[in-house]
Design a protein around this motif. Structure first.
Motif, PDB file in Angstrom:
ATOM      1  N   ASP A 117      -4.164   2.858   4.610  1.00  0.00           N
ATOM      2  CA  ASP A 117      -4.777   1.739   4.027  1.00  0.00           C
ATOM      3  C   ASP A 117      -4.009   0.548   4.487  1.00  0.00           C
ATOM      4  OD1 ASP A 117      -6.507   3.493   2.535  1.00  0.00           O
ATOM      5  OD2 ASP A 117      -4.916   3.586   0.782  1.00  0.00           O
ATOM      6  N   TYR A 172       0.865  -1.218   0.097  1.00  0.00           N
ATOM      7  CA  TYR A 172       0.012  -0.087  -0.058  1.00  0.00           C
ATOM      8  C   TYR A 172       0.942   1.444   0.108  1.00  0.00           C
ATOM      9  CZ  TYR A 172      -3.813  -3.124   1.378  1.00  0.00           C
ATOM     10  OH  TYR A 172      -4.712  -4.313   1.346  1.00  0.00           O
ATOM     11  N   ALA A 223      -5.807  -2.588   6.324  1.00  0.00           N
ATOM     12  CA  ALA A 223      -5.422  -4.053   5.879  1.00  0.00           C
ATOM     13  C   ALA A 223      -4.863  -4.927   6.930  1.00  0.00           C
ATOM     14  CB  ALA A 223      -4.698  -4.097   4.480  1.00  0.00           C
TER      15      ALA A 223
END
Length: 391
Positions: free
Chosen positions: A314, A309, A318
């Protein structure tokens, strides 16, 4: 991992062995907005070496089916420009445990950085300042209104001073840095979990009179004379814990923490182990996270995921999501999950005096005074991952 009276004894009275074997029934899905706090992408410049730190953080409330109102015992602290200096920045994660774990972790995350920020010796001798701050924070927690007899917190912190990281660890949370090595990106641990699995820590707490036994051993299901539990990865489900000589408490699965005044009598100390890393262009980012992340994800797996990423926000989402999912695949609950990812942008070789992390050896520590000096531990240099971990 925490204490046997807290979050991770795995002896929940409401959960039978049969229930544990069917843990996937009714698995609660990971929801970004359910008990989750996330900071948006932020930037801070380090003018002394002309690079930028780009960072984000996330904390996810754990899922406890029999304690739905249980508060998140994790906390984190990000403070930039310590003492007004644009080259000094602090990142820390604190994993509370016990009945008053949330109060302990919040107290420590505020007090530790406050003491560091007010120490005039911080830039001249950061190791001494770090050690003093941990011990003073532990003392102030002891003197506060919070009952820390069977409660406390771990602490994993990174102090950025120019192009140097000072990593101070108490407990079993973790800091990891990503290192570019040819066409691979490797995970290098910046801290070493402080648990009875480590022989040096085992020997130290035994000198204070601690009994070191798993829960099965304490309950008479296994031979207590067998003082070998394999490694943490394969035997984490029923790890060795610390017990007073003639009692069934406190049952801590770590050997260092802030707080835990009862466990302090059997060698659980607030003295940090400190590692120092000089940043180079091969260092891409570092991760600071509670063991809610690392309980079922290896350091290399976390680095692999974060590498995928561009935005650390993000990446945090995740990794937290995958951690949450793996907890529910293997347990009937999840731990609290907290993670900070800090990307290192624009660092060049100009002004960098070394090409590798500086390595310091760990001095021998015995069962002397509680007011020991900080141990300096080496980062695990360019840890080679298992082939299955390398993307």
């Amino acid at each position: 991992m925490g204490c046997a009276h807290g979050k991770c004894c795995n002896r929940d009275s409401s959960t039978s062995d049969e229930d544990a074997g069917h843990h996937q029934r009714g698995i609660r899905p990971y929801k970004n907005k359910d008990g989750l706090t996330q900071r948006s992408l932020e930037l801070v410049h380090v003018p002394s070496h002309n690079f930028t730190l780009q960072y984000s953080s996330l904390t996810q409330h754990g899922y406890y089916p029999d304690k739905t109102d249980r508060e998140n015992q994790d906390s984190f602290c990000i403070k930039t420009q310590i003492q007004g200096n644009p080259n000094v920045h602090f990142f820390g994660v604190f994993d509370g445990h016990g009945q008053y774990g949330a109060q302990c972790s919040n107290f420590v995350k505020d007090k530790l950085v406050e003491i560091l920020s007010s120490d005039p010796t911080l830039l001249d001798d950061p190791l001494k300042a770090y050690n003093s701050a941990f011990l003073a924070t532990n003392s102030e927690l002891r003197d506060s209104e919070i009952d820390d007899a069977l409660s406390g917190t771990t602490a994993i912190t990174v102090l950025v001073v120019g192009d140097t990281l000072h990593v101070a660890n108490v407990g079993d949370s973790r800091a990891v840095i990503a290192v570019k090595d040819g066409d691979r990106i490797l995970a290098e641990d910046l801290s070493v979990d402080q648990t009875p699995f480590r022989k040096d820590e085992y020997d130290r707490v035994k000198l204070f009179g601690a009994r070191v036994l798993s829960v099965d051993q304490v309950e008479g299901l296994k031979d207590p004379d067998i003082q070998h539990w394999g490694d943490e990865e394969s035997h984490g489900g029923d790890p060795p814990r610390l017990w007073v000589p003639n009692g069934m408490y406190p049952g801590t699965a770590f050997t260092r923490s802030v707080g835990d005044s009862t466990a302090e009598k059997i060698g659980v100390i607030a003295v940090p182990e400190i590692s120092i890393v000089r940043l180079t262009p091969s260092h891409l980012f570092f991760v600071v996270a509670s063991d809610g992340v690392f309980e079922f994800l290896s350091s290399q797996t976390v680095v692999n995921m974060a590498t995928a990423y561009k935005d650390p926000s993000d990446a945090c989402t995740a990794i937290a999501g995958d951690s949450y999912k793996r907890w529910l695949e293997l347990e009937n609950r999840t731990d609290d999950i907290t993670i900070i990812i800090v990307q290192i942008k624009g660092l060049s070789n100009s002004g960098v005096g070394t090409t590798d992390s500086e390595v310091h050896s760990r001095p021998c520590q015995t069962g002397g005074s509680m007011n020991q000096s900080a141990a300096i531990v080496p980062p695990l240099m360019h840890q080679r991952p298992l082939e299955s971990d390398v993307g």
